[in-house]
Design an enzyme around this catalytic site. Structure first.
Site, PDB file in Angstrom:
ATOM      1  N   ALA A 157       1.173  -1.555   0.181  1.00 26.40           N
ATOM      2  CA  ALA A 157       0.366  -0.347   0.125  1.00 26.40           C
ATOM      3  C   ALA A 157       0.804   1.416   0.195  1.00 26.40           C
ATOM      4  O   ALA A 157       1.637   0.973   0.974  1.00 26.40           O
ATOM      5  CB  ALA A 157      -0.932  -0.065   1.543  1.00 26.40           C
ATOM      6  N   TYR A 210       8.541  10.356  -4.129  1.00 33.91           N
ATOM      7  CA  TYR A 210       8.679   9.308  -3.716  1.00 33.91           C
ATOM      8  C   TYR A 210       9.247   8.262  -3.346  1.00 33.91           C
ATOM      9  O   TYR A 210       9.279   7.493  -2.839  1.00 33.91           O
ATOM     10  CB  TYR A 210       7.571   8.677  -5.389  1.00 33.91           C
ATOM     11  CG  TYR A 210       7.845   7.238  -5.959  1.00 33.91           C
ATOM     12  CD1 TYR A 210       6.596   6.455  -4.706  1.00 33.91           C
ATOM     13  CD2 TYR A 210       7.929   6.110  -7.001  1.00 33.91           C
ATOM     14  CE1 TYR A 210       6.359   5.450  -4.821  1.00 33.91           C
ATOM     15  CE2 TYR A 210       7.954   5.420  -6.281  1.00 33.91           C
ATOM     16  CZ  TYR A 210       6.734   4.359  -5.934  1.00 33.91           C
ATOM     17  OH  TYR A 210       6.958   3.534  -5.938  1.00 33.91           O
TER      18      TYR A 210
HETATM   19  N1  UFG Z   1       5.771   9.057 -20.104  1.00 33.61           N
HETATM   20  C1  UFG Z   1       5.308   9.933 -21.636  1.00 33.61           C
HETATM   21  N2  UFG Z   1       3.711  10.036 -21.320  1.00 33.61           N
HETATM   22  C2  UFG Z   1       2.824   9.498 -20.654  1.00 33.61           C
HETATM   23  C3  UFG Z   1       3.183   8.587 -19.481  1.00 33.61           C
HETATM   24  C4  UFG Z   1       4.489   8.528 -19.145  1.00 33.61           C
HETATM   25  O1  UFG Z   1       6.025  10.015 -22.284  1.00 33.61           O
HETATM   26  O2  UFG Z   1       2.205  10.679 -20.625  1.00 33.61           O
HETATM   27  C5  UFG Z   1       6.799   8.720 -20.301  1.00 33.61           C
HETATM   28  C6  UFG Z   1       7.451   8.698 -18.386  1.00 33.61           C
HETATM   29  O3  UFG Z   1       7.881  10.048 -18.731  1.00 33.61           O
HETATM   30  C7  UFG Z   1       8.493   7.982 -17.966  1.00 33.61           C
HETATM   31  C8  UFG Z   1       7.794   6.817 -18.833  1.00 33.61           C
HETATM   32  O4  UFG Z   1       6.665   7.386 -20.138  1.00 33.61           O
HETATM   33  O5  UFG Z   1      10.017   8.759 -18.665  1.00 33.61           O
HETATM   34  C9  UFG Z   1       7.154   5.892 -17.841  1.00 33.61           C
HETATM   35  O6  UFG Z   1       6.420   6.342 -17.110  1.00 33.61           O
HETATM   36  P1  UFG Z   1       5.375   6.355 -16.235  1.00 33.61           P
HETATM   37  O7  UFG Z   1       4.668   6.907 -15.345  1.00 33.61           O
HETATM   38  O8  UFG Z   1       4.496   4.721 -16.977  1.00 33.61           O
HETATM   39  O9  UFG Z   1       6.530   5.253 -15.397  1.00 33.61           O
HETATM   40  P2  UFG Z   1       7.470   5.647 -14.168  1.00 33.61           P
HETATM   41  O10 UFG Z   1       8.678   5.723 -14.826  1.00 33.61           O
HETATM   42  O11 UFG Z   1       7.203   7.298 -14.015  1.00 33.61           O
HETATM   43  O12 UFG Z   1       7.019   4.779 -12.790  1.00 33.61           O
HETATM   44  C10 UFG Z   1       7.241   3.689 -13.073  1.00 33.61           C
HETATM   45  C11 UFG Z   1       6.180   4.122 -11.459  1.00 33.61           C
HETATM   46  C12 UFG Z   1       7.184   4.769 -10.205  1.00 33.61           C
HETATM   47  C13 UFG Z   1       8.730   3.316  -9.740  1.00 33.61           C
HETATM   48  C14 UFG Z   1       8.663   3.868 -11.742  1.00 33.61           C
HETATM   49  C15 UFG Z   1      10.380   3.037 -11.162  1.00 33.61           C
HETATM   50  O13 UFG Z   1       5.081   4.131 -11.592  1.00 33.61           O
HETATM   51  O14 UFG Z   1       6.816   3.519  -9.488  1.00 33.61           O
HETATM   52  O15 UFG Z   1       8.323   3.213 -12.521  1.00 33.61           O
HETATM   53  O16 UFG Z   1      10.597   3.249 -12.577  1.00 33.61           O
HETATM   54  F1  UFG Z   1       9.351   4.401  -9.310  1.00 33.61           F
END
Ligand code: UFG
Length: 326
Positions: A74, A141
């Site tokens: 969670a 985070y």
């Molecule tokens: N992205 C876009 N457009 C979008 C959404 C995301 O370009 O609409 C990009 C983000 O900038 C990032 C990649 O796609 O570069 C992945 O983004 P996500 O939001 O899918 O995932 P994150 O990498 O931000 O985060 C995920 C988990 C986190 C964790 C992280 C570790 O949600 O909990 O991976 O890498 F910390």
């Protein structure tokens, strides 16, 4: 073992419960349903709706169900949101987790598997991140997750807690039974698939001026089922030791590559626009997962990006048929 799964009604939590039940464990899900869904809890698991901050309630559950170990999932887990609202992250990820630790201590439950994140590393210094690399989070985070890992170390030393921290990279995909459904959705793969399904006009790429091969961010996408399997192995590992492990596949894929894979899987046009960078996003996050392979015998079975995307696409279509209103 009888396992309490906090956040077990969420995306990753539901798949972890599926793997636990499959491995013969008993699962009690404890979730406040702020992000999870009641229907995501498989019938084989018990469900209790509650807040972790309600420590007497948590202690009651640990005692009543004779819990032998806790998988603590969670949390609030959005990098961008954590930069805008750090207070939420300190409360939901740190204060709650410390409350849980105290409830465990009071009831003599000493085994914990916790969901940590690649975001603890910040901007990595080398292509494949190892667990011993510096931890310098670039967002609240990652910071709050790291603080809790550190608390676990001290609890281990002083009170004999056994813990395994799993630093997730980018969980994606679905099983036949469980998949991703966030509202609002912020994750890349479901957003791309919503565009493919005609539910959104376009995907916005958050920056194409990063120092990567095609200018877009690189992430290590891991199938949620492989990720969930690691939790089952971690319960066994806890009998021997505590530890911190990366959980990724070791293959970096850019945002543009993910979009190309989704076009191939769905056979649909996916409109794209390039927007500004999202605050807190490191350019590249790719795991070395050698440690977990060596120490737990974990082997990912679904590394192929197209397989990951296809499983999410299948889930999304099935969900649309089962519950057209959502
Ligand atoms: N992205 C876009 N457009 C979008 C959404 C995301 O370009 O609409 C990009 C983000 O900038 C990032 C990649 O796609 O570069 C992945 O983004 P996500 O939001 O899918 O995932 P994150 O990498 O931000 O985060 C995920 C988990 C986190 C964790 C992280 C570790 O949600 O909990 O991976 O890498 F910390």
């Amino acid at each position: 073992m009888r396992i309490l799964v906090t956040g077990g009604a969420g995306y990753i939590g539901s798949v972890v419960v599926e793997r636990l039940l499959g491995a013969g464990h008993d699962a009690v899900v404890y979730d406040n349903l702020s992000q999870g869904h009641r229907e995501a809890v498989l019938p084989g698991a018990e469900f209790i709706q509650g807040e972790i901050l309600d420590r007497p309630a948590v202690e009651g559950v640990l005692r009543k169900h004779k819990i032998e170990g806790v998988i603590h999932m969670a949390a609030s887990a959005l990098v961008g949101e954590s930069c805008e609202n750090p207070a939420k992250y300190y409360s939901n990820n740190l204060i709650t987790s410390l409350t849980l630790l105290e409830a465990m201590r009071a009831t003599g439950v000493s085994r914990l598997v916790l969901s940590s994140t690649a975001a603890v590393y910040g901007e990595p210094e080398k292509p494949l991140i190892e667990e011993s690399d510096p931890t310098r989070p670039t967002n609240p985070y990652g910071e709050t997750k790291l603080s809790f890992e550190r608390a676990c170390r001290w609890y281990e030393q002083a009170y004999g807690l056994r813990f395994v921290s799993l630093r997730y990279f980018n969980a994606a995909g679905a099983t036949k039974l469980c998949g991703e459904f966030h509202n609002p959705e912020t994750h890349l793969i479901p957003i791309i698939l919503q565009v493919a399904a005609g539910q959104r006009p376009h995907v916005e790429i958050f920056g194409d001026d990063y120092p990567t091969t095609d200018g877009t961010c690189i992430r290590d996408y891991i199938h949620v089922s492989d990720l969930a399997h690691a939790h089952v192995l971690a319960l066994d590992y806890l009998k021997r030791s505590s530890g911190i492990f990366n959980l990724g596949c070791g293959g970096g894929r850019s945002v543009k590559e993910v979009i190309a894979a989704a076009r191939k899987v769905t056979g649909r046009e996916i409109a794209v626009r390039v927007g500004p960078r999202r605050p807190g996003d490191p350019a590249v996050l790719v795991a070395s997962s050698e440690k977990i392979k060596k120490e737990m015998g974990w082997v990912p079975e679904k590394q192929d990006l197209e397989i990951i995307v296809a499983s999410a696409w299948e889930w999304m279509q099935k969900k649309a048929v089962v519950s057209p209103a959502r």
